[in-house]
Enzyme design. Structure first.
Site, PDB file in Angstrom:
ATOM      1  CD  GLU A   1      -3.028   1.043   2.164  1.00 29.04           C
ATOM      2  OE1 GLU A   1      -2.690   0.513   3.234  1.00 29.04           O
ATOM      3  OE2 GLU A   1      -4.025   1.757   2.031  1.00 29.04           O
ATOM      4  CG  ASP A   2       1.668   2.872   3.236  1.00 23.05           C
ATOM      5  OD1 ASP A   2       0.654   3.223   2.603  1.00 23.05           O
ATOM      6  OD2 ASP A   2       1.668   2.662   4.463  1.00 23.05           O
TER       7      ASP A   2
END
Ligand code: MN
Length: 519
Positions: free
Chosen positions: A75-76
Site C-alpha cells: 500500500e505505501d
C-alpha cells in the site's frame, strides 16, 4: 522495536529456516520503507516490526508473522504482490493482499462521520478478505493495537476518529475472535482518548477502593490456598482487576453506583481439568456463602465467543463480597488469546483448517461458526447478490447465541434470531418443511426469538410449509435468501412462473433426500 529484538524473540518459537525467512522479510520491508517516518519521528519500519512482535506474542504461524512485517509495503511503497509471492510464497502474498484490501475499504469510509462500515462496497471488501482467511483480521488487530499505542503523536481529531473506530469495530472483532486480552488493551486505550476525564476519574476511584480491599482479599486468598492444598489440588491463584472500560460500562447498568459492583477485583483459580473446576466450586461454596443468582457455568454453556469459566460470587464471614473465577489452563489460554490460541507455531495443519474457503467446511469449533457464515455472505457478494446493509451489520457485529439440536449439536446464531433461522441453518430443506417448533420441550411460536442455550426441535411435514408470512419471521440473511428462493419456486412470490416453479420443485424434490449440509 528493532530488528534484533524481533529476531531474538522469534528464535524461541520458530525453527532456524523460519527465522532466516523472517530476517529476509524484515530486510525487504526495511529497504522499501527506507526514508519513511512515523508521526513520532521514528523510522517507519519500527511499526511493521512491532506488528510482527505482537503476532509472535499471540502465537501465530510464521506466514502470518511474515505478512505482518510486509503488511504496509504494497500500500505505501513500490513493492508489488508479485514480488512478494515470488520471494515469500503464495500464502504470505495472499495475506498481505487481504490486509491491503481492508485498508482500502477503510480509506473509502474516511468521509463518514461514523467509522462503522457504512457502504456495502467497503464492507464487502472487508468480508471477502476476512471470509477467505481470518488471519487477515488478526494482522489488522496487531496493526491497530500498535497504532493505538502510538496514538499520542496524532493530531487530536485523528485521535478521536481512530479511537472511536477501535472501540466500535476492532475491539468487538477481537472479542468475536475470543481474543480477550487484545480486546481489553484496545478498549482501555480507546476509552482513555475518547473520554480522558472520565477515564482518569474512574482510575482514581478504582485505585482508592482496591487499596482498601486488597488486604482483605489477601486473607480470603490465603484461606482458599490452604483449603485447596488440603484437598491436594494442583492450582494457580491470582487476582484480576477489572478494566476501566468494563467498569464504565457496568456503572451505566447500575446507575453509577460503584458499591453495586462486586467484581472490581476477582480471584482467579486455574486448575488442570474440567472436573477439578467443579470440585473447586463445591469446596468454595462449602467455605463461603454463594450469591445464588450470580453463579455462572460458562463451562457447560460457553459464551458465544467460546469463553469458558465458572463464576461465582461469595460472601465471607466478615461480610466481604468476592467474585471467584475457576477455569482450566486451556480455558485460560483461550480466554486470553482466543482464536489465535488455535494457531500452533509449528502445526501448519491446524492453520490449514482455518484458511479453507470451501463452503460449509472449515473445521472450525462451534463457537466460531460465524466465520463460515461470513464466508458464505462473502461468496454471495462475489456472485453479485444484493444484500442489505442491515443484514451485513447483523452478521458481522451482532451478538451471537448458541442453541442446540435435540441431539446436542451446537449452532451459532445472531442474538434475536427466530426458530426458522435455526431450521434454515440446519438445512434449507428442513426450513421449508417446518410445521412447528418445540423449544426446551415446549411449543414455541414462530415469531418468538430464541435464547442462548435453547434446545430447539423442528417438527416437519412431508409437504412444503413455507409461506410468505415467514419472511417476517426470519432475521439471518441465510434464512431470508433460502426462503425467498423457495417462495419463488412455490410460486408464492414473484420471480418465476408458477408452472416453472412446479417443474423446478419436482426436480429439487428428486435430490431433496440428500441431507448433506448445504451451508
Ligand atoms: Mn500498518
Amino acid at each position: 522495536m528493532k530488528k534484533r529484538e524481533v529476531l531474538e524473540f522469534a528464535e524461541h518459537f520458530y525453527d532456524e529456516d523460519q527465522v532466516l525467512e523472517l530476517e529476509h522479510a524484515i530486510d525487504y520491508a526495511t529497504s522499501y520503507h527506507k526514508g519513511q517516518k512515523r508521526k513520532s519521528g521514528e523510522a517507519y519500519i519500527t511499526h511493521p516490526l512491532s506488528v510482527a512482535h505482537n503476532l509472535i506474542d499471540w502465537g501465530m504461524d510464521i506466514d502470518t508473522v511474515l505478512a505482518g512485517v510486509l503488511h504496509d509495503t504494497v500500500e505505501d511503497t513500490d513493492a508489488t504482490l508479485d514480488e512478494i509471492e515470488n520471494l515469500f510464497g503464495r500464502d504470505v502474498a495472499f495475506l498481505v493482499d487481504g490486509v491491503t484490501k481492508v485498508s482500502q475499504a477503510r480509506a473509502g469510509m474516511r468521509d463518514l462521520s461514523s467509522y462503522l462500515p457504512q457502504t456495502k462496497d467497503n464492507l464487502s471488501k472487508l468480508l471477502i478478505a476476512v471470509g477467505q482467511d481470518v488471519r487477515v483480521i488478526i494482522i489488522k488487530l496487531a496493526d491497530r493495537l500498535h497504532n493505538m499505542s502510538t496514538l499520542q503523536h496524532m493530531p487530536p481529531d485523528k485521535q478521536q476518529k481512530i479511537a472511536r473506530e477501535t472501540l466500535e469495530v476492532f475491539a468487538p472483532m477481537a472479542d468475536r475472535l475470543g481474543m480477550g486480552r487484545v480486546r481489553m488493551q484496545m478498549e482501555e486505550l480507546a476509552f482513555s482518548y475518547l473520554d480522558p476525564k472520565e477515564f482518569k476519574h474512574l482510575q482514581a476511584d478504582m485505585r482508592k477502593r482496591l487499596g482498601r480491599s486488597t488486604r482483605k482479599l489477601g486473607i480470603v486468598r490465603t484461606e482458599i490456598e490452604h483449603e485447596l492444598d488440603k484437598h491436594g489440588f494442583e492450582f494457580e491463584i491470582n487476582g484480576r482487576v477489572k478494566s476501566i472500560y468494563s467498569l464504565y460500562k457496568k456503572l451505566k447498568k447500575v446507575d453509577g453506583n460503584i458499591d453495586d459492583i462486586y467484581d472490581l477485583m476477582a480471584l482467579r483459580i486455574i486448575v488442570d481439568s474440567k472436573e477439578d473446576c467443579y470440585r473447586v466450586l463445591g469446596i468454595l461454596h462449602g467455605m463461603y456463602q454463594p450469591m445464588i443468582a450470580r453463579i455462572k457455568d460458562y463451562i457447560a454453556v460457553p459464551k458465544p465467543n467460546g469463553y469458558q469459566s465458572l463464576h461465582t460470587t461469595v460472601i465471607t464471614p466478615t461480610k466481604q463480597i468476592v467474585e471467584l473465577q475457576i477455569r482450566t489452563h486451556n480455558m485460560h489460554d483461550y480466554a486470553e488469546r482466543g482464536l489465535a490460541a488455535s494457531f500452533h507455531y509449528h502445526e501448519q495443519k491446524t492453520t490449514k483448517s482455518y484458511t479453507k474457503s470451501k463452503r460449509g467446511n472449515g473445521g472450525l469449533p462451534a463457537e466460531l461458526q460465524w466465520i463460515n457464515q461470513m464466508q458464505e455472505v462473502a461468496a454471495r457478494l462475489r456472485d453479485g447478490e444484493d444484500i442489505s446493509q442491515d443484514q451485513l451489520a447483523i452478521d458481522l457485529f451482532g451478538n451471537r447465541i448458541f442453541v442446540y439440536s435435540p441431539k446436542g449439536d451446537i449452532y451459532n446464531l445472531p442474538e434475536g434470531a427466530f426458530p426458522l433461522d435455526f431450521a434454515y441453518l440446519v438445512h434449507s430443506d428442513i426450513g421449508k418443511h417446518t410445521y412447528s417448533f418445540k423449544v426446551n420441550g415446549n411449543i414455541h411460536a414462530f415469531d418468538k426469538p430464541l435464547s442462548n442455550g435453547d434446545v430447539v426441535e423442528v417438527v416437519t411435514r412431508k409437504l412444503p410449509q413455507a409461506k410468505k408470512a415467514w419472511l417476517e419471521m426470519v432475521m439471518t440473511s441465510h434464512a431470508k435468501s433460502k426462503l425467498r428462493m423457495q417462495l419463488k419456486q412455490l410460486g408464492l412470490i414473484e420471480g418465476i412462473s408458477h408452472a416453472a416453479a412446479i417443474i423446478r420443485d419436482k426436480a429439487s424434490r428428486r435430490v431433496g433426500t440428500n441431507r448433506k449440509s448445504d451451508r
